[in-house]
Design a protein around this motif. Structure first.
Motif, PDB file in Angstrom:
ATOM      1  N   ASN A   1       0.826  -1.209   0.000  1.00 44.20           N
ATOM      2  CA  ASN A   1       0.000   0.000   0.000  1.00 44.20           C
ATOM      3  C   ASN A   1       0.860   1.258   0.000  1.00 44.20           C
ATOM      4  OD1 ASN A   1      -2.198  -1.702   0.169  1.00 44.20           O
ATOM      5  ND2 ASN A   1      -2.616  -1.299   2.338  1.00 44.20           N
ATOM      6  N   TYR A   2       1.887   1.222   0.831  1.00 46.53           N
ATOM      7  CA  TYR A   2       2.767   2.387   0.972  1.00 46.53           C
ATOM      8  C   TYR A   2       3.505   2.670  -0.338  1.00 46.53           C
ATOM      9  CZ  TYR A   2       6.420   5.375   3.012  1.00 46.53           C
ATOM     10  OH  TYR A   2       7.273   6.426   3.309  1.00 46.53           O
TER      11      TYR A   2
ATOM     12  N   SER B   1       2.565   1.802  -3.374  1.00 47.24           N
ATOM     13  CA  SER B   1       1.581   2.275  -4.343  1.00 47.24           C
ATOM     14  C   SER B   1       1.274   3.753  -4.130  1.00 47.24           C
ATOM     15  CB  SER B   1       0.305   1.445  -4.237  1.00 47.24           C
ATOM     16  OG  SER B   1      -0.716   1.966  -5.060  1.00 47.24           O
ATOM     17  N   LEU B   2       1.133   4.137  -2.868  1.00 41.57           N
ATOM     18  CA  LEU B   2       0.812   5.524  -2.553  1.00 41.57           C
ATOM     19  C   LEU B   2       1.968   6.453  -2.887  1.00 41.57           C
ATOM     20  CD1 LEU B   2      -0.937   7.729  -1.288  1.00 41.57           C
ATOM     21  CD2 LEU B   2      -0.084   7.019   0.955  1.00 41.57           C
TER      22      LEU B   2
ATOM     23  N   THR C   1     -13.970  13.767   0.053  1.00 45.38           N
ATOM     24  CA  THR C   1     -13.479  14.258  -1.223  1.00 45.38           C
ATOM     25  C   THR C   1     -13.659  15.772  -1.214  1.00 45.38           C
ATOM     26  OG1 THR C   1     -15.636  14.042  -2.320  1.00 45.38           O
ATOM     27  CG2 THR C   1     -14.151  12.147  -2.427  1.00 45.38           C
TER      28      THR C   1
ATOM     29  N   SER D   1      -7.240  10.391   1.558  1.00 42.96           N
ATOM     30  CA  SER D   1      -7.238   9.166   0.754  1.00 42.96           C
ATOM     31  C   SER D   1      -8.082   9.285  -0.505  1.00 42.96           C
ATOM     32  CB  SER D   1      -7.723   7.976   1.601  1.00 42.96           C
ATOM     33  OG  SER D   1      -6.765   7.621   2.569  1.00 42.96           O
ATOM     34  N   GLY D   2      -9.219   9.955  -0.415  1.00 44.27           N
ATOM     35  CA  GLY D   2     -10.134  10.007  -1.548  1.00 44.27           C
ATOM     36  C   GLY D   2      -9.842  11.088  -2.560  1.00 44.27           C
TER      37      GLY D   2
ATOM     38  N   VAL E   1      -2.987  11.069   4.563  1.00 45.77           N
ATOM     39  CA  VAL E   1      -3.597   9.862   4.004  1.00 45.77           C
ATOM     40  C   VAL E   1      -3.546   8.731   5.027  1.00 45.77           C
ATOM     41  CG1 VAL E   1      -3.504   8.157   2.146  1.00 45.77           C
ATOM     42  CG2 VAL E   1      -2.923  10.557   1.672  1.00 45.77           C
TER      43      VAL E   1
ATOM     44  N   THR F   1      -6.551   5.771   5.227  1.00 45.56           N
ATOM     45  CA  THR F   1      -7.221   4.558   4.770  1.00 45.56           C
ATOM     46  C   THR F   1      -6.464   3.882   3.627  1.00 45.56           C
ATOM     47  OG1 THR F   1      -9.359   5.485   5.418  1.00 45.56           O
ATOM     48  CG2 THR F   1      -9.400   3.633   3.890  1.00 45.56           C
ATOM     49  N   TYR F   2      -5.905   4.653   2.735  1.00 42.60           N
ATOM     50  CA  TYR F   2      -5.156   4.108   1.599  1.00 42.60           C
ATOM     51  C   TYR F   2      -3.996   3.235   2.086  1.00 42.60           C
ATOM     52  CZ  TYR F   2      -3.097   4.237  -3.148  1.00 42.60           C
ATOM     53  OH  TYR F   2      -2.601   3.915  -4.393  1.00 42.60           O
ATOM     54  N   ILE F   3      -3.391   3.638   3.212  1.00 43.49           N
ATOM     55  CA  ILE F   3      -2.249   2.893   3.751  1.00 43.49           C
ATOM     56  C   ILE F   3      -2.703   1.777   4.677  1.00 43.49           C
ATOM     57  CG2 ILE F   3      -0.107   3.033   5.076  1.00 43.49           C
ATOM     58  CD1 ILE F   3      -0.081   6.051   4.478  1.00 43.49           C
TER      59      ILE F   3
ATOM     60  N   THR G   1      -9.498   0.439   6.591  1.00 43.51           N
ATOM     61  CA  THR G   1     -10.558   1.146   7.287  1.00 43.51           C
ATOM     62  C   THR G   1     -10.221   1.335   8.776  1.00 43.51           C
ATOM     63  OG1 THR G   1     -11.727  -0.936   7.670  1.00 43.51           O
ATOM     64  CG2 THR G   1     -12.344   0.335   5.725  1.00 43.51           C
TER      65      THR G   1
END
Length: 246
Positions: free
Chosen positions: A20-21, A23-24, A183, A217-218, A233, A235-237, A240
């Motif tokens: 995840n990290y 990718s981010l 968002t 994240s969004g 950020v 949730t992306y990492i 939930t």
């Protein structure tokens, strides 16, 4: 800290978190096109062990929304973490925050001269005079449920107050939170950029010297495209958030 506060079993494995990290950070690098963008890992409700996994990947900037959670985690994790407080801060929690987290580096949510004064006084009392970096939180969406100053003159007036009356606070930028679904419409980001121009003129600095903390994240991709220099950020990492049953 009570283990019941966390659902460790639901947290990502070290392998998933690393994926995840990467990718981010790859996405941030692509969108920023060589421009510096600070990633603050919003780690609310995640266990110290989960944060330590991200720390071991080389990450240092972490953001917490609650005073107790930040102060307790700061006692369990390495002292070179760069802690950002990114939640609403009540004046009566300033002492607890500054005493409990000696390595607190940034408060991103200044929204009144009263809070600025309490933090400035707290730096003298509880941090041995060490200065604190702060951002002004601006309510760019106009939602009554959101904290933050109104754009325009209220934000400018608060920036002047910090610059002139709070010698232990270093004004580094402006921050905003997205819409209720996490968002933001482009006009939210445009509003914060305009506020930065106004604040920079008022405190006699170049706009580029002030950070723009916008994007979660969004909406972090859109935020970076529109000039964000700091994204928060979580949730992306981490997946939930976990909220224990009451």
């Amino acid at each position: 800290m009570s283990a019941a506060r966390y659902d460790v079993a639901s947290e990502p494995t070290a392998e998933v978190l690393a994926q995840n990290y990467k990718s981010l950070t790859d996405a941030i690098a692509q969108e920023s096109a060589g421009r510096r963008v600070t990633l603050v890992a919003a780690s609310k409700t995640k266990s110290p062990a989960c944060l330590r996994t991200l720390y071991d990947l080389g990450h240092r900037d972490f953001g917490e929304n609650y005073v107790q959670e930040l102060t307790e985690k700061s006692q369990e994790l390495p002292t070179d973490l760069v802690w950002h407080f990114i939640g609403h801060l009540q004046g009566n929690k300033v002492k607890e925050l500054l005493e409990g987290a000696p390595n607190l580096c940034v408060v991103q949510t200044i929204d009144s001269s009263k809070l600025a004064s309490k933090l400035n006084e707290g730096c003298a009392k509880y941090r041995e005079g060490r200065p604190l970096t702060v951002y002004i939180q601006v309510n760019t969406s106009g939602e009554e449920t959101k904290s933050g100053t109104e754009p325009g003159e209220p934000t400018v007036a608060l920036a002047k107050y910090i610059a002139q009356e709070c010698p232990l606070l270093q004004l580094k930028g402006l921050m905003t939170i997205g819409m209720p679904d996490y968002t933001s419409r482009p006009e939210n980001f445009e509003c914060l950029t305009k506020c930065r121009e106004d604040v920079a003129a008022a405190v006699d600095v170049q706009p580029a010297q002030l950070e723009l903390s916008m994007g979660m994240s969004g909406d972090f991709v859109n935020a970076i495209r529109m000039g964000s220099t700091t994204v928060r950020v979580g949730t992306y990492i981490f997946g939930t958030r976990y909220y224990p049953p009451k």
